[in-house]
Design a protein around this motif. Structure first.
Motif, short mmCIF file in Angstrom:
data_model
loop_
_atom_site.label_atom_id
_atom_site.label_comp_id
_atom_site.label_asym_id
_atom_site.label_seq_id
_atom_site.Cartn_x
_atom_site.Cartn_y
_atom_site.Cartn_z
N ARG A 33 34.21 39.10 35.94
CA ARG A 33 34.25 39.66 37.30
C ARG A 33 35.16 40.89 37.36
O ARG A 33 34.85 41.86 38.05
CB ARG A 33 34.74 38.60 38.28
CG ARG A 33 33.80 37.41 38.44
CD ARG A 33 34.37 36.42 39.42
NE ARG A 33 33.49 35.27 39.59
CZ ARG A 33 33.78 34.23 40.37
NH1 ARG A 33 34.95 34.19 41.03
NH2 ARG A 33 32.94 33.22 40.47
N ARG A 34 36.27 40.80 36.64
CA ARG A 34 37.21 41.94 36.67
C ARG A 34 36.57 43.17 36.05
O ARG A 34 36.78 44.29 36.51
CB ARG A 34 38.47 41.56 35.92
CG ARG A 34 39.54 42.64 35.94
CD ARG A 34 40.89 42.07 35.60
NE ARG A 34 41.92 43.09 35.60
CZ ARG A 34 43.22 42.84 35.73
NH1 ARG A 34 43.63 41.58 35.88
NH2 ARG A 34 44.09 43.82 35.70
N GLY A 48 43.73 35.80 35.40
CA GLY A 48 43.33 34.66 34.58
C GLY A 48 42.14 34.97 33.69
O GLY A 48 41.32 35.85 33.99
N PRO A 49 42.03 34.25 32.57
CA PRO A 49 40.93 34.52 31.62
C PRO A 49 39.55 34.16 32.17
O PRO A 49 38.54 34.67 31.67
CB PRO A 49 41.29 33.63 30.42
CG PRO A 49 42.18 32.57 30.97
CD PRO A 49 42.93 33.18 32.09
N ARG A 50 39.47 33.29 33.17
CA ARG A 50 38.15 32.90 33.70
C ARG A 50 37.50 34.02 34.50
O ARG A 50 36.29 33.96 34.77
CB ARG A 50 38.29 31.65 34.57
CG ARG A 50 38.69 30.39 33.80
CD ARG A 50 38.77 29.19 34.71
NE ARG A 50 39.78 29.37 35.75
CZ ARG A 50 40.04 28.49 36.72
NH1 ARG A 50 39.34 27.37 36.76
NH2 ARG A 50 40.98 28.72 37.60
N ASN A 51 38.26 35.01 34.94
CA ASN A 51 37.73 36.08 35.78
C ASN A 51 37.57 37.40 35.02
O ASN A 51 37.49 38.46 35.65
CB ASN A 51 38.66 36.31 36.97
CG ASN A 51 38.69 35.12 37.91
OD1 ASN A 51 37.67 34.52 38.23
ND2 ASN A 51 39.90 34.76 38.35
N VAL A 52 37.51 37.31 33.68
CA VAL A 52 37.40 38.54 32.90
C VAL A 52 36.11 39.28 33.21
O VAL A 52 36.09 40.50 33.40
CB VAL A 52 37.49 38.23 31.39
CG1 VAL A 52 37.18 39.46 30.56
CG2 VAL A 52 38.88 37.70 31.04
#
Length: 289
Positions: free
Chosen positions: A91-92, A85-89
């Motif tokens: 963190r990724r 998902g885009p919200r975890n960019v």
């Protein structure tokens, strides 16, 4: 037929697999008999003989690598699922760097182990056994970690823009180089493991008195000059027939179409191996263990 089609035809999966089994089997067998002082290649085993020894040489390292590969794949799938998902960019990207930086450090340290991890056929006595065997696995782990970091690094490689195709090509080149590095390092790791297994199994067999090797009684036409201790010698005299001299206490180390390789059951490192030509001068009787 294109060049790639020809290469795929020559390097068929079955051919490559049999070739690897032959290589690892011959590495294990040659090292095993080198422990007893028998020169490599002197035994001249058949291709089937080397293939039969390959499972004993590669089962443990291949099973170990399989388990490590499963763990890494499960870790990759879990991270991708959790950070989807885009919200975890952000963190990724942090997690990807946690793979990239350690992998890069390990790869940069490769020259420190370069002189040892390429020694495929060296015996464990001539190279540091622990570091010599595990160095290629460390190199493969570093390349695999860096590859996982590239896989987890967020980015839309298919997005329009002047830099997207260049970034995509750079990623593919890096992935090919890393996969090749992993494959080469794992090849050397399994070869070094086969070498260590051959040396270790030879020492274990000698320490256990060659349990499982058939005993041999030699009936000879002529007196055999040897320096093998623990062998019983009997002279039947002129009435004993053509095979007058009898020798007991030998164990069959190996048998080729032209020679017998014999040792006593209490063989110790540094002692001789008796090599007798199979030319009709003597008769050998195999006895059960």
């Amino acid at each position: 037929m294109s060049f790639l089609d020809k290469a795929a035809y020559i390097l068929a999966p079955g051919t490559v697999f049999i070739g690897l089994l032959y290589f690892y089997g011959s590495t294990y067998t040659d090292t095993y008999y080198s422990f007893f002082g028998v020169p490599r290649g002197d035994l001249q085993f058949s291709v089937q003989g080397y293939l039969a020894n390959s499972p004993q040489a590669i089962f443990s390292p291949v099973w170990f690598l399989f388990c490590i590969g499963v763990v890494l794949l499960m870790l990759l799938f879990t991270i991708e699922h959790v950070l989807a998902g885009p919200r975890n960019v952000a963190r990724r990207r942090v997690v990807a760097r946690c793979f990239l930086y350690p992998g890069l450090v390990i790869i940069l340290l490769t020259p420190w182990v370069f002189s040892e991890w390429l020694l495929v056929g060296a015996s464990p006595a001539s190279v540091g056994e622990v570091r010599g065997s595990w160095a290629p696995l460390v190199v493969a782990l570093g390349a695999a970690l860096y590859l996982l970091g590239l896989r987890l690094m967020p980015g839309d490689w298919g997005a329009p823009g002047s830099r997207a195709p260049t970034r995509r090509r750079m990623w593919l080149v890096a992935a090919v180089v890393l996969v090749g590095t992993v494959a080469a390092a794992l090849f050397v790791f399994v070869a070094r493991s086969a070498t260590a297994a051959g040396w270790s199994d030879a020492a274990i067999d000698a320490g256990k008195g060659f349990r499982g090797h058939p005993g041999v009684v030699i009936y000879s036409r002529v007196k055999i000059a040897h320096e093998v201790p623990g062998i019983t010698y009997t002279d039947k005299g002129s009435g004993g027939g053509p095979y007058r001299f009898r020798y007991t206490g030998f164990v069959t180390l190996a048998k080729t179409p032209t020679h017998f390789y014999l040792v006593p059951r209490d063989w110790q490192s540094g002692r001789a191996v008796l090599v007798l030509p199979d030319d009709g001068t003597f008769r050998a009787e195999m006895r059960p263990v």
